[in-house]
Write a protein that holds these residues in place. Structure first.
Motif, PDB file in Angstrom:
ATOM      1  N   TRP A   1      -2.452  -3.516  -5.537  1.00  0.00           N
ATOM      2  CA  TRP A   1      -1.580  -2.642  -4.691  1.00  0.00           C
ATOM      3  C   TRP A   1      -2.000  -1.295  -4.749  1.00  0.00           C
ATOM      4  O   TRP A   1      -2.213  -0.528  -3.772  1.00  0.00           O
ATOM      5  N   LEU A   2      -2.513  -0.857  -6.163  1.00  0.00           N
ATOM      6  CA  LEU A   2      -3.028   0.491  -6.322  1.00  0.00           C
ATOM      7  C   LEU A   2      -4.382   0.644  -5.743  1.00  0.00           C
ATOM      8  O   LEU A   2      -4.590   1.725  -4.833  1.00  0.00           O
ATOM      9  N   THR A   3      -5.167  -0.386  -5.622  1.00  0.00           N
ATOM     10  CA  THR A   3      -6.333  -0.345  -5.087  1.00  0.00           C
ATOM     11  C   THR A   3      -6.450   0.043  -3.433  1.00  0.00           C
ATOM     12  O   THR A   3      -6.846   0.650  -2.720  1.00  0.00           O
ATOM     13  N   PHE A   4      -5.158  -0.909  -2.914  1.00  0.00           N
ATOM     14  CA  PHE A   4      -5.178  -0.836  -1.417  1.00  0.00           C
ATOM     15  C   PHE A   4      -4.603   0.644  -0.892  1.00  0.00           C
ATOM     16  O   PHE A   4      -4.801   1.269  -0.157  1.00  0.00           O
ATOM     17  N   THR A   5      -3.489   1.196  -1.637  1.00  0.00           N
ATOM     18  CA  THR A   5      -3.141   2.338  -1.500  1.00  0.00           C
ATOM     19  C   THR A   5      -4.060   3.577  -1.348  1.00  0.00           C
ATOM     20  O   THR A   5      -3.885   4.698  -0.664  1.00  0.00           O
ATOM     21  N   PHE A   6      -4.908   3.819  -2.206  1.00  0.00           N
ATOM     22  CA  PHE A   6      -5.852   4.492  -2.456  1.00  0.00           C
ATOM     23  C   PHE A   6      -7.142   4.366  -1.481  1.00  0.00           C
ATOM     24  O   PHE A   6      -8.186   5.192  -1.669  1.00  0.00           O
ATOM     25  N   SER A   7      -7.267   3.111  -0.853  1.00  0.00           N
ATOM     26  CA  SER A   7      -8.610   2.956   0.043  1.00  0.00           C
ATOM     27  C   SER A   7      -8.184   2.498   1.293  1.00  0.00           C
ATOM     28  O   SER A   7      -8.084   3.160   2.236  1.00  0.00           O
ATOM     29  N   LEU A   8      -7.744   1.135   1.575  1.00  0.00           N
ATOM     30  CA  LEU A   8      -7.684   0.643   2.906  1.00  0.00           C
ATOM     31  C   LEU A   8      -6.832   1.405   3.623  1.00  0.00           C
ATOM     32  O   LEU A   8      -6.606   1.538   4.849  1.00  0.00           O
ATOM     33  N   GLN A   9      -5.350   1.801   2.752  1.00  0.00           N
ATOM     34  CA  GLN A   9      -4.324   2.326   3.672  1.00  0.00           C
ATOM     35  C   GLN A   9      -4.428   3.586   4.045  1.00  0.00           C
ATOM     36  O   GLN A   9      -4.255   4.097   5.215  1.00  0.00           O
ATOM     37  N   LYS A  10      -5.486   4.507   3.130  1.00  0.00           N
ATOM     38  CA  LYS A  10      -5.771   5.801   3.720  1.00  0.00           C
ATOM     39  C   LYS A  10      -6.627   5.511   5.039  1.00  0.00           C
ATOM     40  O   LYS A  10      -6.559   6.407   6.164  1.00  0.00           O
ATOM     41  N   LYS A  11      -7.601   4.629   5.038  1.00  0.00           N
ATOM     42  CA  LYS A  11      -8.518   4.282   6.171  1.00  0.00           C
ATOM     43  C   LYS A  11      -7.811   3.859   7.335  1.00  0.00           C
ATOM     44  O   LYS A  11      -7.949   4.449   8.485  1.00  0.00           O
ATOM     45  N   PHE A  12      -6.681   3.244   7.226  1.00  0.00           N
ATOM     46  CA  PHE A  12      -5.825   2.720   8.313  1.00  0.00           C
ATOM     47  C   PHE A  12      -5.061   3.786   9.033  1.00  0.00           C
ATOM     48  O   PHE A  12      -4.830   4.023  10.175  1.00  0.00           O
ATOM     49  N   GLU A  13      -4.436   4.730   8.264  1.00  0.00           N
ATOM     50  CA  GLU A  13      -3.633   5.917   8.463  1.00  0.00           C
ATOM     51  C   GLU A  13      -4.221   6.886   9.256  1.00  0.00           C
ATOM     52  O   GLU A  13      -3.960   7.300  10.336  1.00  0.00           O
ATOM     53  N   SER A  14      -5.649   6.970   9.071  1.00  0.00           N
ATOM     54  CA  SER A  14      -6.562   7.917   9.702  1.00  0.00           C
ATOM     55  C   SER A  14      -6.899   7.421  11.364  1.00  0.00           C
ATOM     56  O   SER A  14      -7.092   8.034  12.039  1.00  0.00           O
ATOM     57  N   LEU A  15      -7.162   5.850  11.274  1.00  0.00           N
ATOM     58  CA  LEU A  15      -7.279   5.224  12.302  1.00  0.00           C
ATOM     59  C   LEU A  15      -6.360   5.136  13.376  1.00  0.00           C
ATOM     60  O   LEU A  15      -6.437   5.302  14.497  1.00  0.00           O
TER      61      LEU A  15
END
Length: 480
Positions: free
Chosen positions: A208-222
Protein backbone atom coordinates in the motif's frame (compact mmCIF):
# COMPACT_ATOMS: atom_id res chain seq x y z
CA UNK A 1 -9.61 10.84 65.36
CA UNK A 2 -8.36 9.50 62.04
CA UNK A 3 -6.38 12.68 61.32
CA UNK A 4 -4.83 12.69 64.79
CA UNK A 5 -3.88 9.03 64.49
CA UNK A 6 -2.59 9.29 60.89
CA UNK A 7 -1.36 12.90 60.44
CA UNK A 8 0.61 12.09 57.26
CA UNK A 9 -2.08 10.12 55.49
CA UNK A 10 -3.17 10.77 51.89
CA UNK A 11 -6.69 12.15 51.79
CA UNK A 12 -8.90 11.73 48.71
CA UNK A 13 -11.61 14.37 48.48
CA UNK A 14 -14.84 13.48 46.69
CA UNK A 15 -17.26 16.35 45.89
CA UNK A 16 -20.75 15.61 47.20
CA UNK A 17 -22.16 16.11 43.68
CA UNK A 18 -20.72 12.69 42.90
CA UNK A 19 -22.13 11.04 46.01
CA UNK A 20 -25.72 9.81 45.95
CA UNK A 21 -27.92 8.98 48.94
CA UNK A 22 -25.39 10.22 51.53
CA UNK A 23 -26.36 12.79 54.22
CA UNK A 24 -23.66 14.92 55.87
CA UNK A 25 -24.15 16.52 59.32
CA UNK A 26 -22.99 20.14 59.79
CA UNK A 27 -19.81 19.17 61.65
CA UNK A 28 -18.69 16.96 58.76
CA UNK A 29 -19.30 19.80 56.32
CA UNK A 30 -17.11 22.18 58.35
CA UNK A 31 -14.32 19.61 58.55
CA UNK A 32 -14.50 19.09 54.77
CA UNK A 33 -14.32 22.84 54.13
CA UNK A 34 -11.26 23.10 56.35
CA UNK A 35 -9.59 20.15 54.64
CA UNK A 36 -10.24 21.68 51.22
CA UNK A 37 -8.56 24.94 52.27
CA UNK A 38 -5.53 23.07 53.63
CA UNK A 39 -5.36 20.89 50.53
CA UNK A 40 -5.47 23.90 48.16
CA UNK A 41 -2.75 25.71 50.08
CA UNK A 42 -0.28 22.99 49.10
CA UNK A 43 -0.58 23.94 45.40
CA UNK A 44 0.60 27.15 43.75
CA UNK A 45 -1.87 29.03 41.52
CA UNK A 46 -4.78 26.76 42.40
CA UNK A 47 -7.65 27.30 39.97
CA UNK A 48 -11.21 26.50 41.00
CA UNK A 49 -12.31 24.91 37.74
CA UNK A 50 -15.55 23.69 39.28
CA UNK A 51 -17.46 25.53 41.96
CA UNK A 52 -18.74 23.12 44.58
CA UNK A 53 -21.49 23.78 47.07
CA UNK A 54 -20.81 21.50 50.04
CA UNK A 55 -24.01 22.52 51.84
CA UNK A 56 -26.30 20.82 49.33
CA UNK A 57 -28.28 17.77 50.31
CA UNK A 58 -28.09 14.44 48.49
CA UNK A 59 -31.65 14.80 47.21
CA UNK A 60 -30.82 18.00 45.31
CA UNK A 61 -27.72 16.43 43.82
CA UNK A 62 -29.91 13.95 41.94
CA UNK A 63 -31.79 16.77 40.21
CA UNK A 64 -30.00 17.75 37.00
CA UNK A 65 -31.67 21.19 37.02
CA UNK A 66 -29.56 22.23 40.01
CA UNK A 67 -26.25 21.04 38.52
CA UNK A 68 -23.77 23.45 36.96
CA UNK A 69 -20.80 23.34 34.65
CA UNK A 70 -18.98 20.09 33.96
CA UNK A 71 -21.00 18.12 36.52
CA UNK A 72 -24.21 19.02 34.70
CA UNK A 73 -22.70 18.04 31.35
CA UNK A 74 -21.46 14.71 32.70
CA UNK A 75 -24.83 13.98 34.28
CA UNK A 76 -26.61 14.71 30.99
CA UNK A 77 -24.23 12.46 29.07
CA UNK A 78 -24.70 9.70 31.63
CA UNK A 79 -28.45 9.93 31.18
CA UNK A 80 -28.02 9.67 27.40
CA UNK A 81 -25.67 6.66 27.59
CA UNK A 82 -27.56 3.54 26.67
CA UNK A 83 -26.96 0.20 24.98
CA UNK A 84 -28.01 0.04 21.34
CA UNK A 85 -29.17 -3.54 20.69
CA UNK A 86 -31.37 -2.75 17.69
CA UNK A 87 -29.38 -5.00 15.32
CA UNK A 88 -30.26 -8.08 17.40
CA UNK A 89 -33.97 -7.65 16.65
CA UNK A 90 -33.71 -7.02 12.91
CA UNK A 91 -34.43 -9.90 10.50
CA UNK A 92 -31.57 -11.67 8.75
CA UNK A 93 -30.53 -10.18 5.42
CA UNK A 94 -32.19 -12.28 2.67
CA UNK A 95 -30.06 -13.80 -0.07
CA UNK A 96 -30.01 -11.83 -3.33
CA UNK A 97 -31.83 -13.70 -6.14
CA UNK A 98 -29.60 -14.96 -8.93
CA UNK A 99 -31.46 -12.93 -11.58
CA UNK A 100 -30.96 -9.70 -9.61
CA UNK A 101 -27.26 -10.43 -9.11
CA UNK A 102 -26.80 -11.17 -12.81
CA UNK A 103 -28.60 -7.96 -13.75
CA UNK A 104 -26.34 -5.91 -11.47
CA UNK A 105 -23.31 -7.69 -12.91
CA UNK A 106 -24.42 -6.88 -16.44
CA UNK A 107 -25.11 -3.21 -15.68
CA UNK A 108 -21.77 -2.65 -13.96
CA UNK A 109 -19.87 -4.32 -16.79
CA UNK A 110 -21.72 -2.27 -19.41
CA UNK A 111 -20.39 0.90 -17.76
CA UNK A 112 -16.85 -0.48 -17.73
CA UNK A 113 -14.84 0.97 -20.63
CA UNK A 114 -11.55 -0.71 -19.79
CA UNK A 115 -9.49 -2.32 -17.02
CA UNK A 116 -5.74 -2.50 -16.51
CA UNK A 117 -4.08 -4.66 -13.88
CA UNK A 118 -0.79 -4.32 -11.99
CA UNK A 119 0.94 -6.59 -9.47
CA UNK A 120 3.67 -5.78 -6.98
CA UNK A 121 6.94 -7.49 -7.87
CA UNK A 122 9.78 -6.64 -5.55
CA UNK A 123 9.56 -2.90 -4.94
CA UNK A 124 7.54 -1.81 -7.97
CA UNK A 125 4.25 -2.55 -9.70
CA UNK A 126 4.41 -4.27 -13.08
CA UNK A 127 1.62 -4.80 -15.58
CA UNK A 128 -0.46 -7.93 -15.02
CA UNK A 129 -1.13 -10.04 -18.14
CA UNK A 130 -4.81 -10.03 -19.07
CA UNK A 131 -5.01 -13.83 -18.96
CA UNK A 132 -4.20 -13.63 -15.23
CA UNK A 133 -7.15 -11.36 -14.42
CA UNK A 134 -9.21 -13.03 -11.70
CA UNK A 135 -6.24 -14.91 -10.19
CA UNK A 136 -5.00 -13.55 -6.87
CA UNK A 137 -2.37 -14.74 -4.40
CA UNK A 138 -2.51 -14.35 -0.62
CA UNK A 139 1.02 -12.87 -0.36
CA UNK A 140 0.66 -10.37 -3.21
CA UNK A 141 -0.85 -6.92 -3.77
CA UNK A 142 -2.74 -5.94 -6.92
CA UNK A 143 -3.93 -2.68 -8.47
CA UNK A 144 -6.71 -2.44 -11.05
CA UNK A 145 -7.40 0.78 -12.92
CA UNK A 146 -11.02 0.79 -14.16
CA UNK A 147 -12.48 3.44 -16.45
CA UNK A 148 -16.26 3.87 -16.28
CA UNK A 149 -18.55 5.79 -18.60
CA UNK A 150 -20.76 8.26 -16.77
CA UNK A 151 -23.85 9.55 -18.65
CA UNK A 152 -24.26 13.34 -18.68
CA UNK A 153 -27.54 14.57 -17.21
CA UNK A 154 -29.25 17.15 -19.41
CA UNK A 155 -31.67 19.80 -18.26
CA UNK A 156 -35.41 19.28 -18.60
CA UNK A 157 -36.95 20.12 -21.96
CA UNK A 158 -39.11 22.86 -20.42
CA UNK A 159 -36.09 24.61 -18.97
CA UNK A 160 -34.32 24.33 -22.31
CA UNK A 161 -37.28 25.89 -24.12
CA UNK A 162 -37.43 28.79 -21.64
CA UNK A 163 -33.71 29.34 -22.03
CA UNK A 164 -33.98 29.28 -25.82
CA UNK A 165 -36.94 31.67 -25.73
CA UNK A 166 -35.01 34.13 -23.55
CA UNK A 167 -31.99 33.98 -25.81
CA UNK A 168 -34.16 34.56 -28.89
CA UNK A 169 -35.76 37.61 -27.26
CA UNK A 170 -32.37 39.10 -26.41
CA UNK A 171 -30.41 38.09 -29.46
CA UNK A 172 -33.04 38.32 -32.18
CA UNK A 173 -32.51 36.28 -35.32
CA UNK A 174 -28.95 35.24 -34.43
CA UNK A 175 -30.11 32.84 -31.69
CA UNK A 176 -30.39 29.73 -33.90
CA UNK A 177 -26.69 29.53 -34.67
CA UNK A 178 -25.78 29.94 -31.00
CA UNK A 179 -28.05 27.00 -30.09
CA UNK A 180 -26.35 24.79 -32.65
CA UNK A 181 -22.93 25.71 -31.24
CA UNK A 182 -24.11 24.84 -27.70
CA UNK A 183 -25.37 21.46 -28.86
CA UNK A 184 -22.01 20.73 -30.49
CA UNK A 185 -20.17 21.64 -27.28
CA UNK A 186 -22.31 19.50 -24.96
CA UNK A 187 -20.59 16.12 -24.30
CA UNK A 188 -22.77 13.04 -24.51
CA UNK A 189 -20.74 11.04 -21.97
CA UNK A 190 -18.12 11.64 -19.31
CA UNK A 191 -15.85 9.16 -17.54
CA UNK A 192 -14.56 8.38 -14.07
CA UNK A 193 -11.54 6.30 -13.10
CA UNK A 194 -11.56 4.04 -10.05
CA UNK A 195 -8.37 2.44 -8.76
CA UNK A 196 -8.94 -0.75 -6.76
CA UNK A 197 -6.09 -1.78 -4.48
CA UNK A 198 -6.29 -5.44 -3.35
CA UNK A 199 -4.14 -6.85 -0.55
CA UNK A 200 -3.83 -10.55 0.26
CA UNK A 201 -4.19 -11.83 3.83
CA UNK A 202 -0.50 -12.67 4.08
CA UNK A 203 0.81 -9.60 2.23
CA UNK A 204 2.57 -6.80 4.11
CA UNK A 205 1.42 -3.18 4.20
CA UNK A 206 4.47 -2.16 2.16
CA UNK A 207 2.41 -2.78 -0.96
CA UNK A 208 0.00 0.00 0.00
CA UNK A 209 2.85 2.41 0.80
CA UNK A 210 4.53 1.61 -2.51
CA UNK A 211 1.26 2.26 -4.33
CA UNK A 212 0.56 5.61 -2.67
CA UNK A 213 4.02 6.96 -3.56
CA UNK A 214 4.21 5.57 -7.10
CA UNK A 215 1.16 4.49 -9.10
CA UNK A 216 -1.33 6.68 -7.26
CA UNK A 217 0.72 9.82 -7.97
CA UNK A 218 0.96 8.85 -11.63
CA UNK A 219 -2.78 8.19 -11.96
CA UNK A 220 -3.67 11.47 -10.21
CA UNK A 221 -1.58 13.40 -12.74
CA UNK A 222 -3.16 11.52 -15.68
CA UNK A 223 -6.76 11.89 -14.46
CA UNK A 224 -6.99 15.05 -12.34
CA UNK A 225 -10.34 15.33 -10.56
CA UNK A 226 -11.61 12.06 -11.99
CA UNK A 227 -9.81 9.50 -9.82
CA UNK A 228 -11.19 7.53 -6.89
CA UNK A 229 -9.11 5.06 -4.85
CA UNK A 230 -10.72 2.03 -3.16
CA UNK A 231 -8.56 -0.03 -0.81
CA UNK A 232 -9.64 -3.65 -0.21
CA UNK A 233 -8.33 -6.68 1.62
CA UNK A 234 -8.86 -10.34 0.77
CA UNK A 235 -12.50 -11.49 1.06
CA UNK A 236 -13.64 -7.93 1.82
CA UNK A 237 -13.88 -6.81 -1.79
CA UNK A 238 -16.10 -4.18 -3.33
CA UNK A 239 -19.17 -5.73 -5.01
CA UNK A 240 -18.67 -3.72 -8.20
CA UNK A 241 -15.07 -4.90 -8.38
CA UNK A 242 -16.15 -8.54 -7.93
CA UNK A 243 -18.70 -8.20 -10.73
CA UNK A 244 -15.96 -7.57 -13.31
CA UNK A 245 -14.67 -11.14 -12.92
CA UNK A 246 -18.11 -12.72 -13.49
CA UNK A 247 -17.96 -15.15 -10.53
CA UNK A 248 -14.48 -16.40 -11.50
CA UNK A 249 -12.60 -14.87 -8.59
CA UNK A 250 -9.79 -17.29 -7.63
CA UNK A 251 -7.47 -16.90 -4.63
CA UNK A 252 -4.33 -19.04 -4.49
CA UNK A 253 -1.97 -19.55 -1.56
CA UNK A 254 1.50 -18.03 -1.61
CA UNK A 255 3.08 -15.71 -4.17
CA UNK A 256 2.39 -15.45 -7.86
CA UNK A 257 5.87 -16.43 -9.10
CA UNK A 258 6.69 -19.05 -6.50
CA UNK A 259 6.00 -22.59 -7.68
CA UNK A 260 7.27 -24.37 -4.57
CA UNK A 261 3.96 -26.18 -4.09
CA UNK A 262 3.38 -26.98 -7.76
CA UNK A 263 4.27 -30.64 -7.22
CA UNK A 264 1.85 -30.92 -4.29
CA UNK A 265 -1.93 -31.53 -4.69
CA UNK A 266 -4.09 -28.45 -4.13
CA UNK A 267 -7.77 -28.14 -3.17
CA UNK A 268 -10.08 -25.22 -3.97
CA UNK A 269 -13.46 -24.50 -2.37
CA UNK A 270 -16.14 -22.69 -4.39
CA UNK A 271 -18.63 -20.81 -2.21
CA UNK A 272 -21.26 -18.07 -2.58
CA UNK A 273 -22.01 -15.82 0.40
CA UNK A 274 -25.43 -14.20 0.26
CA UNK A 275 -25.22 -13.23 -3.42
CA UNK A 276 -23.87 -14.62 -6.67
CA UNK A 277 -21.72 -11.49 -6.80
CA UNK A 278 -19.86 -12.79 -3.74
CA UNK A 279 -18.66 -16.04 -5.31
CA UNK A 280 -15.06 -16.95 -4.66
CA UNK A 281 -12.85 -19.96 -5.36
CA UNK A 282 -10.26 -20.13 -2.57
CA UNK A 283 -7.45 -22.61 -2.05
CA UNK A 284 -7.80 -24.43 1.27
CA UNK A 285 -5.97 -27.20 3.08
CA UNK A 286 -5.71 -30.39 1.01
CA UNK A 287 -7.67 -32.59 3.39
CA UNK A 288 -10.81 -34.61 2.71
CA UNK A 289 -12.31 -33.45 6.04
CA UNK A 290 -12.77 -30.03 4.39
CA UNK A 291 -15.25 -31.43 1.85
CA UNK A 292 -18.97 -30.73 2.20
CA UNK A 293 -21.87 -32.35 0.33
CA UNK A 294 -23.52 -28.97 -0.40
CA UNK A 295 -20.52 -27.43 -2.19
CA UNK A 296 -18.27 -27.99 -5.17
CA UNK A 297 -14.49 -28.38 -4.96
CA UNK A 298 -11.60 -28.49 -7.43
CA UNK A 299 -8.70 -30.87 -6.75
CA UNK A 300 -5.45 -30.69 -8.71
CA UNK A 301 -3.25 -33.80 -8.58
CA UNK A 302 0.08 -33.06 -10.37
CA UNK A 303 2.18 -35.65 -12.18
CA UNK A 304 5.94 -35.76 -12.61
CA UNK A 305 5.66 -35.93 -16.39
CA UNK A 306 6.54 -33.62 -19.26
CA UNK A 307 3.60 -34.36 -21.56
CA UNK A 308 0.91 -34.60 -18.85
CA UNK A 309 1.15 -32.19 -15.89
CA UNK A 310 -1.56 -33.95 -13.91
CA UNK A 311 -5.26 -34.51 -13.47
CA UNK A 312 -7.87 -32.05 -12.18
CA UNK A 313 -11.18 -33.10 -10.63
CA UNK A 314 -14.29 -31.02 -10.13
CA UNK A 315 -15.98 -32.69 -7.17
CA UNK A 316 -19.75 -32.03 -7.02
CA UNK A 317 -21.47 -32.71 -3.70
CA UNK A 318 -24.75 -34.62 -3.81
CA UNK A 319 -26.64 -31.62 -2.40
CA UNK A 320 -24.77 -28.96 -4.42
CA UNK A 321 -26.66 -26.37 -6.47
CA UNK A 322 -26.75 -27.35 -10.20
CA UNK A 323 -25.82 -23.81 -11.27
CA UNK A 324 -22.77 -23.88 -9.03
CA UNK A 325 -21.81 -27.30 -10.42
CA UNK A 326 -21.81 -25.84 -13.94
CA UNK A 327 -19.86 -22.82 -12.71
CA UNK A 328 -17.30 -25.09 -11.04
CA UNK A 329 -16.67 -26.87 -14.33
CA UNK A 330 -16.21 -23.54 -16.13
CA UNK A 331 -13.76 -22.38 -13.45
CA UNK A 332 -11.79 -25.62 -13.78
CA UNK A 333 -11.50 -25.13 -17.55
CA UNK A 334 -10.37 -21.52 -17.12
CA UNK A 335 -7.80 -22.40 -14.42
CA UNK A 336 -6.08 -25.26 -16.23
CA UNK A 337 -5.10 -25.69 -19.86
CA UNK A 338 -5.07 -28.85 -21.98
CA UNK A 339 -1.82 -30.09 -20.43
CA UNK A 340 -4.01 -31.35 -17.56
CA UNK A 341 -6.56 -34.12 -17.76
CA UNK A 342 -9.90 -32.78 -16.48
CA UNK A 343 -12.81 -34.70 -15.07
CA UNK A 344 -16.11 -33.89 -13.34
CA UNK A 345 -17.08 -36.43 -10.67
CA UNK A 346 -20.09 -36.64 -8.39
CA UNK A 347 -19.89 -37.43 -4.71
CA UNK A 348 -19.65 -41.19 -4.23
CA UNK A 349 -18.03 -41.78 -7.64
CA UNK A 350 -14.46 -40.82 -6.70
CA UNK A 351 -11.68 -42.92 -8.28
CA UNK A 352 -9.64 -44.55 -5.53
CA UNK A 353 -6.30 -44.44 -7.29
CA UNK A 354 -6.00 -40.69 -7.84
CA UNK A 355 -8.69 -38.72 -5.97
CA UNK A 356 -8.44 -40.12 -2.45
CA UNK A 357 -4.70 -40.66 -2.76
CA UNK A 358 -4.25 -37.09 -4.03
CA UNK A 359 -6.34 -35.57 -1.24
CA UNK A 360 -4.51 -37.56 1.40
CA UNK A 361 -6.99 -40.17 2.54
CA UNK A 362 -10.71 -40.63 2.93
CA UNK A 363 -12.01 -39.02 6.12
CA UNK A 364 -15.38 -38.01 7.52
CA UNK A 365 -16.72 -34.64 6.31
CA UNK A 366 -19.87 -32.55 6.66
CA UNK A 367 -22.83 -33.70 4.60
CA UNK A 368 -24.92 -30.54 4.96
CA UNK A 369 -24.49 -26.80 5.20
CA UNK A 370 -27.69 -25.78 6.97
CA UNK A 371 -25.70 -23.15 8.82
CA UNK A 372 -25.52 -21.14 5.57
CA UNK A 373 -29.24 -20.40 5.93
CA UNK A 374 -28.90 -19.02 9.45
CA UNK A 375 -25.34 -17.72 9.81
CA UNK A 376 -25.17 -14.18 11.23
CA UNK A 377 -22.20 -12.30 12.67
CA UNK A 378 -22.60 -9.43 15.15
CA UNK A 379 -19.99 -7.11 16.57
CA UNK A 380 -20.27 -5.84 20.17
CA UNK A 381 -18.26 -2.72 20.90
CA UNK A 382 -18.18 0.43 23.02
CA UNK A 383 -15.98 2.44 20.66
CA UNK A 384 -18.79 4.97 20.11
CA UNK A 385 -18.78 5.89 23.78
CA UNK A 386 -21.63 3.53 24.56
CA UNK A 387 -22.25 -0.18 24.09
CA UNK A 388 -23.69 -1.04 20.68
CA UNK A 389 -24.26 -4.15 18.56
CA UNK A 390 -23.93 -4.06 14.77
CA UNK A 391 -24.34 -6.85 12.23
CA UNK A 392 -21.81 -7.67 9.55
CA UNK A 393 -23.18 -8.30 6.06
CA UNK A 394 -23.82 -11.90 5.01
CA UNK A 395 -20.50 -11.87 3.13
CA UNK A 396 -18.41 -11.92 6.30
CA UNK A 397 -14.98 -13.53 6.66
CA UNK A 398 -12.45 -14.49 9.32
CA UNK A 399 -10.79 -11.07 9.29
CA UNK A 400 -14.06 -9.50 10.45
CA UNK A 401 -13.35 -10.96 13.90
CA UNK A 402 -12.05 -7.86 15.69
CA UNK A 403 -9.47 -8.73 18.32
CA UNK A 404 -10.48 -5.86 20.62
CA UNK A 405 -14.22 -6.60 20.52
CA UNK A 406 -16.73 -9.34 21.19
CA UNK A 407 -18.30 -11.12 18.21
CA UNK A 408 -21.57 -13.07 18.27
CA UNK A 409 -21.99 -15.86 15.69
CA UNK A 410 -25.37 -17.52 15.20
CA UNK A 411 -25.26 -20.74 13.15
CA UNK A 412 -28.88 -21.76 13.69
CA UNK A 413 -28.16 -24.09 16.61
CA UNK A 414 -25.69 -22.26 18.80
CA UNK A 415 -24.83 -18.66 19.49
CA UNK A 416 -21.08 -18.36 19.95
CA UNK A 417 -19.69 -15.49 22.00
CA UNK A 418 -16.20 -15.01 20.55
CA UNK A 419 -13.78 -13.16 22.82
CA UNK A 420 -10.71 -11.43 21.40
CA UNK A 421 -7.42 -11.17 23.25
CA UNK A 422 -7.70 -7.40 23.78
CA UNK A 423 -11.32 -7.25 24.92
CA UNK A 424 -12.21 -5.29 28.06
CA UNK A 425 -14.08 -6.83 30.98
CA UNK A 426 -16.88 -4.28 30.55
CA UNK A 427 -17.47 -5.42 26.97
CA UNK A 428 -17.48 -9.06 28.05
CA UNK A 429 -20.18 -8.48 30.67
CA UNK A 430 -22.37 -6.35 28.39
CA UNK A 431 -21.94 -8.77 25.47
CA UNK A 432 -23.03 -11.66 27.65
CA UNK A 433 -26.25 -9.78 28.42
CA UNK A 434 -26.69 -9.07 24.68
CA UNK A 435 -26.26 -12.80 23.93
CA UNK A 436 -28.95 -13.68 26.43
CA UNK A 437 -31.30 -11.07 24.98
CA UNK A 438 -30.71 -12.38 21.43
CA UNK A 439 -31.26 -16.02 22.44
CA UNK A 440 -34.53 -15.14 24.19
CA UNK A 441 -35.64 -13.16 21.14
CA UNK A 442 -34.85 -16.02 18.73
CA UNK A 443 -36.54 -18.52 21.03
CA UNK A 444 -39.76 -16.50 20.86
CA UNK A 445 -39.40 -15.93 17.12
CA UNK A 446 -38.23 -19.41 16.07
CA UNK A 447 -39.19 -21.90 18.77
CA UNK A 448 -38.27 -24.90 16.58
CA UNK A 449 -34.57 -23.99 16.72
CA UNK A 450 -33.71 -22.89 20.28
CA UNK A 451 -30.14 -21.61 20.42
CA UNK A 452 -27.57 -22.57 23.01
CA UNK A 453 -24.89 -20.19 24.25
CA UNK A 454 -21.26 -21.14 23.71
CA UNK A 455 -18.16 -19.22 24.82
CA UNK A 456 -15.17 -19.24 22.45
CA UNK A 457 -11.79 -17.63 22.91
CA UNK A 458 -9.60 -16.60 20.00
CA UNK A 459 -7.45 -19.50 18.83
CA UNK A 460 -9.74 -22.18 20.31
CA UNK A 461 -12.60 -22.14 17.79
CA UNK A 462 -14.43 -25.47 17.25
CA UNK A 463 -15.28 -26.85 13.81
CA UNK A 464 -18.94 -25.79 14.09
CA UNK A 465 -17.64 -22.22 14.40
CA UNK A 466 -14.91 -22.22 11.75
CA UNK A 467 -17.01 -23.83 9.02
CA UNK A 468 -19.22 -20.72 8.91
CA UNK A 469 -16.24 -18.85 7.44
CA UNK A 470 -15.01 -19.46 3.91
CA UNK A 471 -11.42 -20.78 3.85
CA UNK A 472 -10.71 -20.55 7.59
CA UNK A 473 -6.99 -20.44 8.36
CA UNK A 474 -4.45 -19.16 10.89
CA UNK A 475 -5.05 -15.64 12.18
CA UNK A 476 -2.98 -12.85 10.72
CA UNK A 477 0.00 -11.93 12.89
CA UNK A 478 0.42 -8.19 13.55
CA UNK A 479 3.54 -6.65 11.97
CA UNK A 480 6.53 -6.53 14.31
Amino acid sequence: DFLLKYPYSCIILIPPELIINVTFNPSCVLILLLLVKVFKSKFKNWDDVLKVDYTRAAETVQQNDNLQGKVKKDAEQKDQMKADLTALFLPRQPAMPLTEAEQLMEEWNEDLDGMEGFVLEGKKFTRLPEEEFGHFYTQDCYVFLCRYWVPVEYEDEDEEKEKKGGEAGRGGGGGGKGDEDEEDKQPEEDFQCVVYFWQGRQASNMGWLTFTFSLQKKFESLFPGKLKVVRMTQQQENLKFLSHFKRKFIIHKGKRKQNTDSVQPSLYHIRTNGSALCTRTIQIGTDSSNLNSEFCFILKVPFESTDNQGIVYTWVGRAADPDEAKLAEDIMNSMFDDTYSKQVINEGEEPENFFWVGIGSQKEYDEDAEYMKYARLFRCSNEKGYFSVSEKCSDFCQDDLADDDIMLLDNGKEVYMWVGTQTSQVEIKLSLKACQVYIQHMRAKDSEYPRKLRLVRKGNEPHCFTRCFHAWGPFKTPPS
